[in-house]
Design a protein around this motif. Structure first.
Motif, mmCIF file in Angstrom:
data_model
loop_
_atom_site.group_PDB
_atom_site.id
_atom_site.type_symbol
_atom_site.label_atom_id
_atom_site.label_comp_id
_atom_site.label_asym_id
_atom_site.label_seq_id
_atom_site.Cartn_x
_atom_site.Cartn_y
_atom_site.Cartn_z
ATOM 1 N N LEU A 155 -6.186 -18.297 -4.795
ATOM 2 C CA LEU A 155 -5.925 -16.871 -4.639
ATOM 3 C C LEU A 155 -6.965 -16.158 -3.775
ATOM 4 O O LEU A 155 -6.613 -15.319 -2.936
ATOM 5 C CB LEU A 155 -5.848 -16.203 -6.012
ATOM 6 C CG LEU A 155 -4.538 -16.415 -6.780
ATOM 7 C CD1 LEU A 155 -4.649 -15.834 -8.188
ATOM 8 C CD2 LEU A 155 -3.374 -15.763 -6.031
ATOM 9 N N ALA A 156 -8.254 -16.439 -3.978
ATOM 10 C CA ALA A 156 -9.292 -15.677 -3.271
ATOM 11 C C ALA A 156 -9.178 -15.817 -1.752
ATOM 12 O O ALA A 156 -9.125 -14.795 -1.040
ATOM 13 C CB ALA A 156 -10.667 -16.102 -3.754
ATOM 14 N N PRO A 157 -9.120 -17.061 -1.188
ATOM 15 C CA PRO A 157 -9.017 -17.165 0.272
ATOM 16 C C PRO A 157 -7.699 -16.603 0.798
ATOM 17 O O PRO A 157 -7.663 -15.992 1.882
ATOM 18 C CB PRO A 157 -9.108 -18.674 0.536
ATOM 19 C CG PRO A 157 -8.780 -19.337 -0.763
ATOM 20 C CD PRO A 157 -9.257 -18.389 -1.817
ATOM 21 N N LEU A 158 -6.624 -16.784 0.038
ATOM 22 C CA LEU A 158 -5.324 -16.269 0.474
ATOM 23 C C LEU A 158 -5.369 -14.741 0.551
ATOM 24 O O LEU A 158 -4.893 -14.147 1.526
ATOM 25 C CB LEU A 158 -4.239 -16.730 -0.509
ATOM 26 C CG LEU A 158 -2.783 -16.376 -0.184
ATOM 27 C CD1 LEU A 158 -1.833 -17.408 -0.807
ATOM 28 C CD2 LEU A 158 -2.398 -14.980 -0.712
ATOM 29 N N ARG A 159 -5.923 -14.109 -0.439
ATOM 30 C CA ARG A 159 -5.969 -12.650 -0.467
ATOM 31 C C ARG A 159 -6.897 -12.092 0.606
ATOM 32 O O ARG A 159 -6.647 -11.011 1.167
ATOM 33 C CB ARG A 159 -6.397 -12.172 -1.855
ATOM 34 C CG ARG A 159 -5.278 -12.305 -2.894
ATOM 35 C CD ARG A 159 -5.754 -12.058 -4.305
ATOM 36 N NE ARG A 159 -4.635 -11.950 -5.240
ATOM 37 C CZ ARG A 159 -4.747 -11.974 -6.562
ATOM 38 N NH1 ARG A 159 -5.967 -12.086 -7.106
ATOM 39 N NH2 ARG A 159 -3.681 -11.875 -7.320
ATOM 40 N N ARG A 160 -7.975 -12.829 0.916
ATOM 41 C CA ARG A 160 -8.872 -12.369 1.984
ATOM 42 C C ARG A 160 -8.141 -12.367 3.327
ATOM 43 O O ARG A 160 -8.243 -11.401 4.094
ATOM 44 C CB ARG A 160 -10.116 -13.245 2.061
ATOM 45 C CG ARG A 160 -11.166 -12.943 1.009
ATOM 46 C CD ARG A 160 -12.507 -13.572 1.355
ATOM 47 N NE ARG A 160 -12.429 -15.028 1.408
ATOM 48 C CZ ARG A 160 -12.631 -15.840 0.358
ATOM 49 N NH1 ARG A 160 -12.926 -15.306 -0.831
ATOM 50 N NH2 ARG A 160 -12.556 -17.144 0.489
ATOM 51 N N LEU A 179 2.438 -13.452 1.579
ATOM 52 C CA LEU A 179 2.953 -12.718 0.416
ATOM 53 C C LEU A 179 3.822 -13.607 -0.458
ATOM 54 O O LEU A 179 3.756 -13.560 -1.696
ATOM 55 C CB LEU A 179 3.754 -11.491 0.880
ATOM 56 C CG LEU A 179 2.939 -10.328 1.429
ATOM 57 C CD1 LEU A 179 3.845 -9.261 2.035
ATOM 58 C CD2 LEU A 179 2.076 -9.705 0.318
ATOM 59 N N ALA A 180 4.642 -14.429 0.175
ATOM 60 C CA ALA A 180 5.505 -15.345 -0.584
ATOM 61 C C ALA A 180 4.662 -16.374 -1.329
ATOM 62 O O ALA A 180 4.943 -16.698 -2.500
ATOM 63 C CB ALA A 180 6.489 -16.038 0.355
ATOM 64 N N GLU A 181 3.643 -16.889 -0.660
ATOM 65 C CA GLU A 181 2.766 -17.880 -1.302
ATOM 66 C C GLU A 181 2.003 -17.248 -2.475
ATOM 67 O O GLU A 181 1.869 -17.852 -3.547
ATOM 68 C CB GLU A 181 1.779 -18.432 -0.274
ATOM 69 C CG GLU A 181 0.896 -19.553 -0.824
ATOM 70 C CD GLU A 181 -0.059 -20.112 0.222
ATOM 71 O OE1 GLU A 181 -0.950 -20.902 -0.168
ATOM 72 O OE2 GLU A 181 0.077 -19.751 1.414
ATOM 73 N N GLN A 182 1.519 -15.998 -2.256
ATOM 74 C CA GLN A 182 0.814 -15.303 -3.341
ATOM 75 C C GLN A 182 1.742 -15.087 -4.540
ATOM 76 O O GLN A 182 1.340 -15.288 -5.689
ATOM 77 C CB GLN A 182 0.290 -13.950 -2.850
ATOM 78 C CG GLN A 182 -0.391 -13.132 -3.942
ATOM 79 C CD GLN A 182 -0.888 -11.794 -3.443
ATOM 80 O OE1 GLN A 182 -2.081 -11.547 -3.404
ATOM 81 N NE2 GLN A 182 0.031 -10.927 -3.044
ATOM 82 N N ILE A 185 2.137 -18.311 -6.488
ATOM 83 C CA ILE A 185 0.941 -18.641 -7.276
ATOM 84 C C ILE A 185 0.838 -17.738 -8.502
ATOM 85 O O ILE A 185 0.544 -18.185 -9.612
ATOM 86 C CB ILE A 185 -0.331 -18.513 -6.407
ATOM 87 C CG1 ILE A 185 -0.315 -19.550 -5.274
ATOM 88 C CG2 ILE A 185 -1.587 -18.695 -7.276
ATOM 89 C CD1 ILE A 185 -1.433 -19.355 -4.253
ATOM 90 N N GLN A 186 1.105 -16.450 -8.278
ATOM 91 C CA GLN A 186 1.029 -15.505 -9.395
ATOM 92 C C GLN A 186 2.054 -15.844 -10.464
ATOM 93 O O GLN A 186 1.778 -15.693 -11.670
ATOM 94 C CB GLN A 186 1.234 -14.074 -8.886
ATOM 95 C CG GLN A 186 0.060 -13.562 -8.066
ATOM 96 C CD GLN A 186 0.257 -12.148 -7.558
ATOM 97 O OE1 GLN A 186 -0.699 -11.473 -7.177
ATOM 98 N NE2 GLN A 186 1.485 -11.683 -7.533
ATOM 99 N N ASN A 187 3.222 -16.284 -10.066
ATOM 100 C CA ASN A 187 4.232 -16.682 -11.044
ATOM 101 C C ASN A 187 3.756 -17.897 -11.840
ATOM 102 O O ASN A 187 3.964 -17.982 -13.056
ATOM 103 C CB ASN A 187 5.546 -17.006 -10.328
ATOM 104 C CG ASN A 187 6.669 -17.294 -11.314
ATOM 105 O OD1 ASN A 187 6.990 -16.475 -12.161
ATOM 106 N ND2 ASN A 187 7.260 -18.473 -11.203
ATOM 107 N N GLU A 188 3.095 -18.824 -11.138
ATOM 108 C CA GLU A 188 2.541 -19.994 -11.834
ATOM 109 C C GLU A 188 1.480 -19.555 -12.848
ATOM 110 O O GLU A 188 1.402 -20.099 -13.959
ATOM 111 C CB GLU A 188 1.931 -20.964 -10.817
ATOM 112 C CG GLU A 188 2.944 -21.659 -9.929
ATOM 113 C CD GLU A 188 2.279 -22.523 -8.880
ATOM 114 O OE1 GLU A 188 1.027 -22.707 -8.955
ATOM 115 O OE2 GLU A 188 2.977 -23.014 -7.974
ATOM 116 N N VAL A 189 0.682 -18.573 -12.472
ATOM 117 C CA VAL A 189 -0.336 -18.051 -13.392
ATOM 118 C C VAL A 189 0.336 -17.422 -14.616
ATOM 119 O O VAL A 189 -0.098 -17.633 -15.759
ATOM 120 C CB VAL A 189 -1.240 -17.020 -12.687
ATOM 121 C CG1 VAL A 189 -2.145 -16.316 -13.700
ATOM 122 C CG2 VAL A 189 -2.077 -17.688 -11.602
#
Length: 461
Positions: A155-160, A179-182, A185-189
């Motif tokens: 998440l951190a590198p993607l959001r940066r 955005l789709a990748e984020q 990942i958030q759904n997995e979380v």
């Protein structure tokens, strides 16, 4: 029977509930789901809790811990839906995860406040620090929820990168990909967090219900103090000293009118109550019914002193039962209701309150019906009060009479506005089998047509 069903049949009890100051929808829902208590031990326990809550409110109402507790309850959301999803192993979304984090945060704050006001023994809250830790990996200590970078190393590198592109107006296609990748990942979380929280489901449900109950209990205590309600005693009969009707008393006070409470003892079997029109017979029945329901819901009652006998229900036929939607007349609706009461109390001990039965049919058959109703109810295991204007019923049951009009008061003119000051609403034993004749006097006071009154008086002679 639950409170939400009882308020539909008792307008006085609805008035009571409407005057309770709940801090949350959860507290009101908890109250509506409360059952009419018929077990004496359970009822005494509720009254004990209410007594302690009243003491706490009196002592701490304007002090920090009580104010903090009420604030926690004000922030409480009813999470039945969210906790149902959790119990069913449904993946929670971010809003639902926030709701759970907020609940766990409120519970820990409320736990300290409850202890400070001395109610920890009766309002125990589970330890939800484990839940909060799951939803607060960065140890922020705040109730807000966010899918933190620490939940997944991607998440951190993607959001940066995403933030840089959005700030600089970078490639839209790349932004869309990120955005789709984020989102994935958030759904997995969310799936992972939901799986972690499942084992806390029972703790969270208990926390939710206990805090809702705390809101109900404190609203109950606040009302008992405000209205000066009394803790009843349990006995083998029903008895009130200076019973009052909260709604009528409040109305009279607002209009600067006199209000007179009434004392009454209700024994097993049937008791007839007679009295003039406007003598408060209907109000008395309503007050007794409301008070019985309040008591068996764990509340205090509107009286100076009170003793109640636990019953399995309160059955009433009070007021105009005309049902235009079903094409039923007042008499038809009333007699069906009374018939159902007679059937319902065949095997169950009830408090039965019937106001002027058969008053809307012809007097010959009406009187016969009243005699039949009394005879049947005398054989039932219930406490029955029946008001009537029929005399010479030939029954041996107990009879009470509202004392009615007193002598003219000095310097107070008798008018429609002052008439209640000339009525003594107290009850007296009366085995005369007669009924008071004061209808024409009341019509005169109300400035009704004098010719009608004169002709009626002639017919009485």
């Amino acid at each position: 029977m639950k409170i939400k069903e009882l308020i539909k049949q008792d307008a006085g009890f609805q008035f009571v509930i409407d005057n309770m100051e709940f801090m949350s929808a959860a507290g009101r829902r908890k109250m509506l789901d409360t059952e009419l208590l018929t077990d004496p031990t359970a009822l005494q326990t509720e009254w004990d809790r209410l007594e302690s809550a009243i003491q706490a409110v009196r002592e701490y109402k304007y002090k920090k811990p009580y104010i903090e507790l009420r604030h926690c309850l004000m922030c409480l959301h009813d999470l039945q839906g969210t906790l149902g999803h959790l119990a069913n192993h449904t993946t929670l979304n971010e809003v639902e995860l926030f709701e759970i984090k907020n609940l766990s945060h409120l519970a820990q704050t409320a736990m300290g406040a409850i202890a400070e006001v001395g109610l920890a023994d009766m309002l125990p809250l589970p330890d939800t620090t484990g839940v909060f830790a799951i939803l607060d990996p960065d140890h922020t200590g705040i109730a807000n929820f966010y899918i933190y970078d620490s939940y997944d190393i991607r998440l951190a590198p993607l959001r940066r990168e995403l933030n840089g592109l959005q700030t600089s107006g970078g490639d839209p296609m790349r932004i869309s990909e990120l955005l789709a990748e984020q989102s994935e990942i958030q759904n997995e979380v969310c799936i992972h967090l939901s799986d972690q929280l499942v084992r806390w489901t029972n703790v969270l449900v208990t926390t939710m219900e206990q805090m809702a109950y705390a809101d109900f209990l404190l609203a109950n205590a606040e009302l008992a103090i405000q209205w000066e309600l009394t803790r009843p005693k349990l006995g083998d009969h029903i008895e009130y000293t200076n019973l009052f009707n909260p709604r009528l008393k409040q109305r009279n006070e607002e209009m600067h009118l006199r209000y007179q409470p009434v004392s009454i003892e209700i024994r097993p079997g049937v008791c007839l109550i007679t009295g003039a029109n406007m003598a408060g017979k209907t109000v008395l029945l309503k007050s007794i019914g409301t008070s019985q329901i309040m008591a068996q819901c764990g509340m205090y009652v509107p009286a100076e002193e009170a003793m109640i006998k636990l019953v399995e229900g309160v059955a009433t036929s009070i007021g105009d039962d005309q049902d235009e939607m079903n094409g039923l007349s007042s008499y038809a609706s009333e007699i069906i209701k009374i018939s159902n009461i007679l059937s319902d109390c065949r095997q169950r001990e009830l408090l039965v309150l019937i106001d002027e039965p058969a008053r809307t049919t012809n007097p010959v058959e009406g009187k016969a019906l009243v005699q039949a109703i009394i005879k049947i109810l005398e054989q039932r295991p219930s406490f029955t009060l029946i008001t009537t204007h029929y005399g010479q019923l030939g029954t041996t049951c107990r009879r009470l009479r509202v004392k009615g009009f007193v002598e003219d008061l000095d310097n107070i003119p008798l008018t429609p506005q002052s008439i209640n000051r000339f009525i003594d609403y107290s009850l007296t034993e009366d085995q005369s089998d007669n009924v008071p004749h004061e209808a024409l006097r009341i019509a005169t006071i109300l400035n009704c047509d004098p010719e009608m009154i004169a002709l009626a008086s002639e017919q009485m002679q």
